[in-house]
Structures are given as structure tokens and as C-alpha cells.
Design a protein around this motif. Structure first.
Motif, PDB file in Angstrom:
ATOM      1  N   GLY A 173       0.838  -1.195   0.000  1.00 29.88           N
ATOM      2  CA  GLY A 173       0.000   0.000   0.000  1.00 29.88           C
ATOM      3  C   GLY A 173       0.867   1.237   0.000  1.00 29.88           C
ATOM      4  O   GLY A 173       2.084   1.165   0.205  1.00 29.88           O
ATOM      5  N   ILE A 186      -3.669  -5.260  -1.113  1.00 25.04           N
ATOM      6  CA  ILE A 186      -3.312  -3.850  -1.273  1.00 25.04           C
ATOM      7  C   ILE A 186      -4.222  -3.051  -0.351  1.00 25.04           C
ATOM      8  O   ILE A 186      -5.427  -2.943  -0.592  1.00 25.04           O
ATOM      9  N   GLN A 230      -6.214  -0.198   1.233  1.00 21.20           N
ATOM     10  CA  GLN A 230      -6.807   1.042   0.775  1.00 21.20           C
ATOM     11  C   GLN A 230      -7.313   1.852   1.973  1.00 21.20           C
ATOM     12  O   GLN A 230      -7.412   1.348   3.093  1.00 21.20           O
ATOM     13  N   GLU A 256       0.274  -1.842 -11.215  1.00 23.11           N
ATOM     14  CA  GLU A 256       0.012  -1.713  -9.790  1.00 23.11           C
ATOM     15  C   GLU A 256       1.219  -2.142  -8.960  1.00 23.11           C
ATOM     16  O   GLU A 256       1.635  -1.442  -8.022  1.00 23.11           O
ATOM     17  N   LYS A 267      -7.537  -5.569  -3.610  1.00 29.10           N
ATOM     18  CA  LYS A 267      -7.601  -4.251  -2.988  1.00 29.10           C
ATOM     19  C   LYS A 267      -8.669  -4.315  -1.898  1.00 29.10           C
ATOM     20  O   LYS A 267      -9.824  -4.632  -2.169  1.00 29.10           O
TER      21      LYS A 267
END
Length: 298
Positions: A127, A220, A222, A240, A275
Motif C-alpha cells: 500500500g 493492497i 486502501q 500496480e 484491494k
């Protein structure tokens, strides 16, 4: 002295305070004198200092003003010039991007992220800065799940393309708020030597795995209210994951860029890359950890 990190044996002339090792060295860490090539500014900051990077046909160089110079050769030799008398700070810089560049020379796939073993498999958290990677890892560690890496994660692929996380070393840097809210005993922690209000938690070696750990998923993290959630598509993975490369992007040129792209595709074909919103507070984080453990072990 011989130490073990990332499934490699390091022969070091300084005390790295890592698990001890035996046998033949894969990497030699030694003091030396060398001339730096032309240097370029990077976007890498540690302890408030901006790193500079250079390279020639066979070596990579890293310069941290007033702290250290490093020269990495062939994924086997890491030479240093110490510019500080603070042993703890110097060790921090040695075991971060400098060692990471050696791993890069050994063709490992690297992510700026944290990894934990849940059950028999590994989950990696990546992240943007401040996303909560180390805090999430520390929440798992508090429940005695094995820390695999904090800040720098190395992944190796077997002959059929299955990814494995290489255990780095059993420690994580924790913000004071996480220490207070996750139930760590502050009296048992060390300062993290990063110039921030962080502490260093050393997990018992009895928990630390001695073999590579199969990768289960990459998450990931968020923002808590982000709408950008869900499973990453195959075509999205190279862009990404490039964002989470922990070293200077100039390293990813030519054959190295092609290898990185191919590894991104191999990763997303082998495991889910998701995500997910990070929990809004520490109570929700604890519940989320239990949910993730139940899912991984189910």
C-alpha cells in the motif's frame, strides 16, 4: 559472523542481530573503500535522509549522506563505508534498501510490503506510505502469527511458477499508537532508530519459519472509505505492483523490466491480488485479523 535472512546465509564483519546461521555464505558483508559513480536522487527516504543511487556495468551503489555508502556486486558481495558512529542506525540502513539491492541482483521479486504466515501460507500487505502495512502485520504478530518481513518482502518462483515468500527476519517496527492499542508491553520493546515514534518488536525465534512459505495472497491496503476495492485484473498487475517496487525505478530497465513484468503476470496467475479497505480503528483491525485467519485456515 554468520547470519540468516531471506533464506540466505550472510557472512558479516558486523553484528546484524539476526538469527545465527551455519555453513557456506551466500552473501559477504564487509567494510571496504570504493569510489562512488555519478549519483542520482531517489524517492527513498529513511530517518529523514534521502538516498542517492548510482550504478555501473557490474555494481549498484547507494549513498546515504552522513550515514553510509554501499556497493553491491553480483548479488554476492555487499561492501560498505560507515559514515556514522551509531551502530543501531547503521544496521537499520544495511538491512533495508542496501540488502534489498543484493536481493534484486539475485533476481528475486521485491515488494515494499510486510508479510505474515497464517497457517501454512503467507499473506503480503502492500500500500501507499501510511496505508498501515506494519500496523496490520503487528496485529497478526500479537496473535503469534509468524512475521516474515516488515517493509521489504522478497518472493521466489519455483520451476512451475508457484510463488514463495522468503522469511526475512522476525521483527516489525510499530507506531506507539499501535503498541498501546494492540496490547504490546512497551517495556519489552526497543527503539526503532528511525527518528520516528516507533518501537521494534522482536518475535521469538521459535515462531519464525526456517523454510520458504507458499504465498496465499497479496492485499493492497486502501483507505477505510475507498471505493477502489476488489480483485486485481491480470492486465492491471504490472502497473500496480510497479508502484510498490521498494528500490530506485531506474533499476527496472531492459532485461530487468521485462523480468519484473513477467513476474507480475506469474504472480497474479498464481494467487489473488486484492484491494481491500483497511479497518477504521484498532478494534475493527483485531476483528479483521480473526476473519483473515479463519479464511486462510478454512
Amino acid at each position: 559472523m554468520l547470519f540468516r535472512a531471506y533464506d540466505l546465509t550472510i557472512d558479516s564483519d558486523i553484528d546484524l542481530q539476526l538469527p545465527a546461521a551455519k555453513g557456506k555464505a551466500d552473501i559477504v558483508l564487509k567494510e571496504a573503500q570504493f569510489t562512488l559513480p555519478k549519483l542520482y536522487q531517489t524517492l527513498i527516504y529513511r530517518k529523514g535522509v534521502r538516498a542517492q543511487f548510482g550504478e555501473n556495468e557490474s555494481c549498484i551503489f547507494l549513498h546515504w549522506p552522513e550515514l553510509a555508502n554501499f556497493k553491491m556486486t553480483g548479488g554476492k558481495v555487499l561492501e560498505y563505508e560507515k559514515l556514522t558512529d551509531d551502530e543501531d542506525v547503521f544496521r537499520l540502513f544495511t538491512l533495508s534498501e542496501a540488502l534489498g539491492m543484493v536481493l534484486f541482483q539475485r533476481n528475486l521479486f521485491l515488494l515494499h510490503g510486510s508479510a505474515v504466515q497464517v497457517g501454512a501460507k503467507a499473506t503480503v500487505f502492500i500500500g501507499r506510505p501510511g496505508a498501515g502495512k506494519s500496523t496490520t502485520l503487528s496485529a497478526f504478530a500479537q496473535q503469534e502469527h509468524a512475521i516474515l518481513s516488515d517493509d521489504l518482502t522478497a518472493i521466489w518462483f519455483d520451476a512451475v511458477g508457484q510463488p514463495f515468500v522468503l522469511p526475512g527476519f522476525p521483527q516489525v517496527k510499530i507506531w506507539e499508537s499501535a503498541v498501546d492499542n494492540l496490547g504490546f508491553d512497551k517495556n519489552l520493546l526497543q527503539p526503532a532508530f528511525e527518528g520516528h515514534n516507533k518501537f521494534l518488536y522482536q518475535q521469538p525465534l521459535s515462531v519464525f519459519p526456517t523454510a520458504l512459505v507458499p504465498l496465499h495472497q497479496i492485499i493492497i491496503l486502501q483507505r477505510p472509505y475507498s471505493q477502489k476495492v476488489g480483485k486485481l485484473k491480470l492486465i492491471e498487475s504490472p502497473i500496480e505492483l510497479f508502484r510498490h517496487f521498494p528500490l530506485p525505478p531506474r533499476l527496472l530497465e531492459g532485461a530487468a523490466l521485462q523480468r519484473h513484468f513477467e513476474d507480475c503476470i506469474r504472480l497474479i496467475k498464481a494467487v489473488n491480488i486484492l484491494k481491500m479497505r483497511r479497518p477504521r480503528n484498532f478494534n475493527l483491525l483485531k476483528k479483521w485479523v480473526k476473519q483473515q485467519v479463519a479464511s486462510a485456515e478454512g
